[in-house]
Design a protein around this motif. Structure first.
Motif, PDB file in Angstrom:
ATOM      1  N   VAL A 130       0.854  -1.193   0.000  1.00 41.46           N
ATOM      2  CA  VAL A 130       0.000   0.000   0.000  1.00 41.46           C
ATOM      3  C   VAL A 130       0.888   1.240   0.000  1.00 41.46           C
ATOM      4  N   ASP A 131       0.237   2.390  -0.148  1.00 39.77           N
ATOM      5  CA  ASP A 131       0.988   3.614  -0.426  1.00 39.77           C
ATOM      6  C   ASP A 131       1.685   4.176   0.814  1.00 39.77           C
ATOM      7  N   ALA A 147      -6.724  -1.720   3.306  1.00 33.84           N
ATOM      8  CA  ALA A 147      -6.259  -2.952   2.646  1.00 33.84           C
ATOM      9  C   ALA A 147      -6.460  -4.210   3.499  1.00 33.84           C
ATOM     10  N   ILE A 148      -7.021  -4.039   4.690  1.00 31.21           N
ATOM     11  CA  ILE A 148      -7.179  -5.207   5.574  1.00 31.21           C
ATOM     12  C   ILE A 148      -8.256  -6.152   5.032  1.00 31.21           C
ATOM     13  N   THR A 149      -7.961  -7.422   5.019  1.00 30.61           N
ATOM     14  CA  THR A 149      -8.920  -8.453   4.581  1.00 30.61           C
ATOM     15  C   THR A 149      -8.975  -9.531   5.669  1.00 30.61           C
ATOM     16  N   ILE A 348       9.554  -2.103  -4.981  1.00 33.98           N
ATOM     17  CA  ILE A 348       9.714  -3.569  -4.905  1.00 33.98           C
ATOM     18  C   ILE A 348       8.731  -4.288  -5.833  1.00 33.98           C
ATOM     19  N   CYS A 349       7.506  -3.729  -5.915  1.00 38.60           N
ATOM     20  CA  CYS A 349       6.498  -4.418  -6.748  1.00 38.60           C
ATOM     21  C   CYS A 349       6.878  -4.378  -8.228  1.00 38.60           C
ATOM     22  N   ASP A 350       7.863  -3.589  -8.599  1.00 39.00           N
ATOM     23  CA  ASP A 350       8.279  -3.534 -10.008  1.00 39.00           C
ATOM     24  C   ASP A 350       9.471  -4.454 -10.302  1.00 39.00           C
ATOM     25  N   PHE A 351      10.028  -5.096  -9.281  1.00 40.03           N
ATOM     26  CA  PHE A 351      11.085  -6.082  -9.543  1.00 40.03           C
ATOM     27  C   PHE A 351      10.459  -7.310 -10.199  1.00 40.03           C
ATOM     28  N   ALA A 352      11.208  -7.918 -11.100  1.00 37.26           N
ATOM     29  CA  ALA A 352      10.667  -9.044 -11.865  1.00 37.26           C
ATOM     30  C   ALA A 352      10.046 -10.109 -10.953  1.00 37.26           C
ATOM     31  N   GLY A 356       4.273 -10.247 -10.594  1.00 37.65           N
ATOM     32  CA  GLY A 356       3.035 -11.002 -10.780  1.00 37.65           C
ATOM     33  C   GLY A 356       1.995 -10.736  -9.695  1.00 37.65           C
ATOM     34  N   LEU A 357       2.367 -10.071  -8.618  1.00 34.55           N
ATOM     35  CA  LEU A 357       1.411  -9.862  -7.509  1.00 34.55           C
ATOM     36  C   LEU A 357       0.294  -8.912  -7.920  1.00 34.55           C
ATOM     37  N   VAL A 358      -0.907  -9.220  -7.455  1.00 32.10           N
ATOM     38  CA  VAL A 358      -2.030  -8.309  -7.724  1.00 32.10           C
ATOM     39  C   VAL A 358      -1.948  -7.169  -6.710  1.00 32.10           C
ATOM     40  N   ILE A 359      -1.915  -5.931  -7.224  1.00 35.56           N
ATOM     41  CA  ILE A 359      -1.812  -4.781  -6.319  1.00 35.56           C
ATOM     42  C   ILE A 359      -3.012  -3.872  -6.552  1.00 35.56           C
ATOM     43  N   LYS A 360      -3.806  -3.679  -5.499  1.00 36.73           N
ATOM     44  CA  LYS A 360      -5.031  -2.876  -5.665  1.00 36.73           C
ATOM     45  C   LYS A 360      -4.738  -1.384  -5.492  1.00 36.73           C
ATOM     46  N   ASP A 361      -3.848  -1.051  -4.592  1.00 39.79           N
ATOM     47  CA  ASP A 361      -3.539   0.360  -4.311  1.00 39.79           C
ATOM     48  C   ASP A 361      -2.767   0.937  -5.509  1.00 39.79           C
ATOM     49  N   PRO A 362      -3.153   2.120  -5.993  1.00 40.58           N
ATOM     50  CA  PRO A 362      -2.415   2.677  -7.140  1.00 40.58           C
ATOM     51  C   PRO A 362      -0.983   3.104  -6.792  1.00 40.58           C
TER      52      PRO A 362
END
Ligand code: T4K
Length: 416
Positions: A130-131, A147-149, A348-352, A356-362
């Motif tokens: 998250v941001d 983001a809590i589930t 980190i989410c842009d490392f190869a 593949g992770l689904v990221i909801k937060d822009p």
């Protein structure tokens, strides 16, 4: 070497290191690389004396006497028995998560060193990115709560650059939703909030003692935790799960700190206050010289109750206003032998391995910060003259030489 020769060698080294002076053709590169950081080294004879003791003991690792002494010192420093040392911060965090039984999803920041997320990966935990907040780059509590589930078990914020996270808000969220609150405090050794060590917030904090950290033991990591029952588990996990010679109670790994690391830690710890003070002066000089430069932004000063450790010197570069992109400035500085770093770009989410992770937060703030951030050289032994020269170069690259001269006059009036 004769006295005269030694003096001349020292003079050569100093001027080689220092000069990025204004020459006839503009600024000259530094004679030697100026890195983003350099480890503080205690006097060699102190380390040699400690080595002699280790030689006499013939005890190199596996909870030796020097490690025990270091543990005792840290326990006194943090005023708690709930401390556990490891051979590096990554394994400390990994074992911290494992020992606390964290699973499912953990909400965390993408604006950090990759080890934060790797520690989750090795525990088969799904990172939920998250941001961050625009001012100090730590997790945005509102984004965390959103983001809590049902699968969320913990929050893993990072005191990035040693900036304390929103401690109260995060604690309240963790309490409300019955989540563990685990801090990656890799950058934050020495930081206090309202007189309290930063390691005492949350359920557990991990400090890295890597050579690039203000306080270090060559490599090393530390966990500070609230639940004293965890100590045995961490001790098992870092030593193969051994209870005794014939019993293994859990499938642990090998994450033990050795005697040579512990010795370095003991000797560096003695200099902590002096190191923070030297780094503070460097940070003040950077701010005084660069804060009014158009297109360069510093994080706002931290609240008055924060005792900061000045371990990183982040700036943001606004290409349109500064006249040069962050990446161009980073490259141009290298030509002058100044090795600033883009901590933490890419996210980190842009490392190869995490793409593949689904990221909801822009992640809009994190993306903007990652594209602008540049961490300038800062470490206790960095000479103020060198900082001054780095500022001259930055100002000249952005706005031209005339601005350097005006700036110099201004900060001298302000600081001296
Ligand atoms: N969480 C966070 C938020 C972290 O920042 C880190 C580590 C961790 C977890 C994991 O903790 P550890 O497992 O590392 O204890 C460096 C460090 O290796 C890493 O510890 C640190 N964060 C990260 C922010 O920075 P690199 O790849 O940038 O390091 P490197 O080798 O490029 O070094 C940077 C500069 O430091 C060099 O250009 C020169 C100077 N340097 C470096 C070393 C190792 C020296 O002058 N002497 C040295 O011995 O990752």
């Amino acid at each position: 070497m004769s006295g005269a020769k030694r003096k001349s060698a020292i003079r050569k080294r100093a001027s080689g290191r220092r000069k990025a002076a204004i020459g006839p053709n503009g600024f000259r590169p530094f004679g030697q690389p100026i890195y983003v950081t350099r480890p503080f080294l205690p006097p060699l004879d102190e380390y040699a004396a400690g080595l002699r003791e280790i030689w006499e003991n013939r005890w190199l690792t596996n909870n030796g006497p020097v490690l025990q002494r270091f543990t005792g010192l840290l326990s006194r420093y943090f005023e708690t028995d709930n401390v556990c040392l490891f051979n590096n911060g990554t394994l400390a965090l990994q074992i911290g998560l494992q020992g606390m039984g964290i699973s499912g999803e953990v909400i965390t920041t993408p604006f950090t060193f990759v080890a934060t997320t790797h520690a989750l990966y090795w525990n088969k935990i799904r990172p939920v990115f998250v941001d961050i907040e625009p001012d100090n780059y730590t997790l945005d509590p509102k984004a965390v709560e959103a983001a809590i589930t049902p699968w969320t078990t913990a929050i893993l914020p990072v005191h990035v650059f040693g900036h304390p996270c929103r401690l109260e808000e995060l604690a309240a969220i963790a309490r409300r939703h019955k989540l563990a609150l685990i801090y990656d405090a890799a950058h934050a050794f020495g930081v206090r909030v309202s007189g309290k060590h930063i390691g005492h917030f949350g359920d557990l904090s991990m400090f890295s003692f890597h050579a690039t950290k203000l306080f270090h033991s060559c490599e090393g990591g530390l966990l500070i935790f609230q639940d004293s029952g965890l100590k045995r588990t961490f001790d098992y996990l870092k030593n193969f799960g051994f209870e005794n010679e014939t019993q293994v109670v859990m499938p642990g790994t090998n994450a033990k700190m050795n005697e040579l690391q512990a010795l370095m830690g003991i000797l560096v710890l003695k200099h902590l206050d002096e190191m923070i003070d030297k780094s503070r002066r460097i940070a003040l000089l950077y701010r005084a010289r660069l804060q009014d430069v158009s297109g360069i932004r510093f994080p706002p000063p931290l609240p008055r109750d924060v005792r900061y450790n000045f371990s990183y010197m982040p700036i943001e570069v606004d290409e349109e206003v500064f006249g040069m992109s962050r990446d161009a400035l980073y490259e141009r500085l290298r030509e002058y032998n100044v090795f600033a770093r883009r901590y933490f770009y890419p996210l980190i989410c842009d490392f190869a391995c995490y793409k593949g992770l689904v990221i909801k937060d822009p992640l809009s703030v994190a993306r903007r910060v990652a594209s602008r951030i540049l961490t300038l050289p800062i470490y206790p032994d960095l000479a103020l003259e060198d900082v001054d020269s780095i500022c001259d170069i930055i100002i000249a690259l952005g706005g031209g030489r005339r601005q350097v001269i005006a700036q110099r006059r201004k900060w001298r009036d302000a600081v001296l």
